[in-house]
Scaffold this motif. Structure first.
Motif, PDB file in Angstrom:
ATOM      1  N   GLU A  81      23.567 -49.485  85.789  1.00 33.17           N
ATOM      2  CA  GLU A  81      24.864 -49.554  85.100  1.00 33.17           C
ATOM      3  C   GLU A  81      25.962 -48.859  85.897  1.00 33.17           C
ATOM      4  OE1 GLU A  81      24.222 -47.916  81.265  1.00 33.17           O
ATOM      5  OE2 GLU A  81      22.653 -49.343  80.723  1.00 33.17           O
ATOM      6  N   ASN A  82      25.694 -48.618  87.174  1.00 32.48           N
ATOM      7  CA  ASN A  82      26.668 -47.969  88.050  1.00 32.48           C
ATOM      8  C   ASN A  82      27.117 -46.605  87.521  1.00 32.48           C
ATOM      9  OD1 ASN A  82      28.114 -47.901  90.429  1.00 32.48           O
ATOM     10  ND2 ASN A  82      29.936 -48.854  89.541  1.00 32.48           N
ATOM     11  N   LEU A  83      26.130 -45.823  87.046  1.00 36.89           N
ATOM     12  CA  LEU A  83      26.435 -44.498  86.496  1.00 36.89           C
ATOM     13  C   LEU A  83      26.981 -43.559  87.559  1.00 36.89           C
ATOM     14  CD1 LEU A  83      23.257 -43.957  84.297  1.00 36.89           C
ATOM     15  CD2 LEU A  83      25.540 -44.585  83.520  1.00 36.89           C
ATOM     16  N   ILE A  84      26.526 -43.755  88.790  1.00 37.76           N
ATOM     17  CA  ILE A  84      26.949 -42.873  89.877  1.00 37.76           C
ATOM     18  C   ILE A  84      28.470 -42.858  89.997  1.00 37.76           C
ATOM     19  CG2 ILE A  84      26.810 -42.447  92.347  1.00 37.76           C
ATOM     20  CD1 ILE A  84      24.223 -41.899  90.825  1.00 37.76           C
ATOM     21  N   SER A  85      29.089 -44.014  89.809  1.00 35.26           N
ATOM     22  CA  SER A  85      30.545 -44.114  89.913  1.00 35.26           C
ATOM     23  C   SER A  85      31.240 -43.889  88.580  1.00 35.26           C
ATOM     24  CB  SER A  85      30.943 -45.492  90.467  1.00 35.26           C
ATOM     25  OG  SER A  85      30.377 -45.696  91.748  1.00 35.26           O
TER      26      SER A  85
END
Length: 226
Positions: free
Chosen positions: A57-61
């Protein structure tokens, strides 16, 4: 899945795993976690570990995760008397994330990341220095360095074996853990006269004690090959 008996080495059940970007902003990463590794070593001053996180879910960004977060962790392992043994690092005992790296790139929006963490005491140790003179036992000096809020200020359980004799010691603007490492070489147990002191952390707390004192502990269980 819950369990009551140990089926294989390293088996565990995650009860809580949250990543905090601030005291009130967090995300539950329990379901996203693929692997958890925690390292204990009687020759290391701190607990370290890493987590492999499947980020779909693109948590890093979006969170974002930049390597300065804290990690709330509680895992359960079965005991030999069939009661759960908790490895609890929550509240004021959260781990600090200090590094994040891409482990595997699965697709444009799905990657596996490696988050590396350590006990907050080791980071606090790097932020402060001690310039102070002591005239007391080495075990009392170590206790002050670990509990004094000017230095490490830990609230973890301490296992400090009393040492023999009063020591005059001047800390020459060193980090607290450097001072403790230097004092290891001069420590002699008041009870068993052992000079073989160790300074380490494990899931039960922070230890400053002799090797012989560790030998006195009862065994956790008996193993056999099959």
């Amino acid at each position: 899945m819950a369990f009551s008996e140990l089926q294989y080495a390293g088996q565990f059940e995650i009860e809580e795993l949250k990543l905090f970007s601030s005291p009130k902003v967090f995300i539950d990463i329990k379901e996203l976690t693929m692997e958890v590794n925690i390292y204990e070593n009687i020759f290391k001053n701190t607990l370290t570990g890493n987590i492999f996180l499947a980020d779909t879910e693109n948590l890093i960004s979006n969170l974002p995760i930049i390597g300065q977060e804290t990690l709330s962790l509680k895992i359960k392992t079965p005991n030999f008397d069939e009661k759960g043994t908790n490895f609890d690092f929550r509240e004021e005992h959260k781990f600090n994330i200090f590094k994040i790296s891409l482990s595997t790139e699965l697709s444009h929006s799905s990657n596996i990341y490696k988050l590396e963490f350590a006990s907050p005491e080791i980071l606090q140790n790097l932020r402060v220095r001690v310039s102070k003179s002591y005239t007391q036992t080495i075990s009392d000096i170590v206790d002050d360095l670990l509990t004094n809020t000017k230095y490490i200020g830990t609230t973890k359980e301490l296992h400090i074996e009393p040492t023999r004799g009063i020591r005059k010691y001047v800390c020459p603007n060193n980090h607290p853990y450097t001072v403790i490492q230097n004092l290891l070489k001069e420590s002699i147990s008041n009870e068993i006269s052992s000079p073989h002191y160790l300074f380490f952390e494990n899931s039960r707390g922070i230890h400053f004690r002799s090797l012989q004192d560790l030998y006195k502990q009862p065994s956790s269980g008996n193993y056999h090959s099959s």
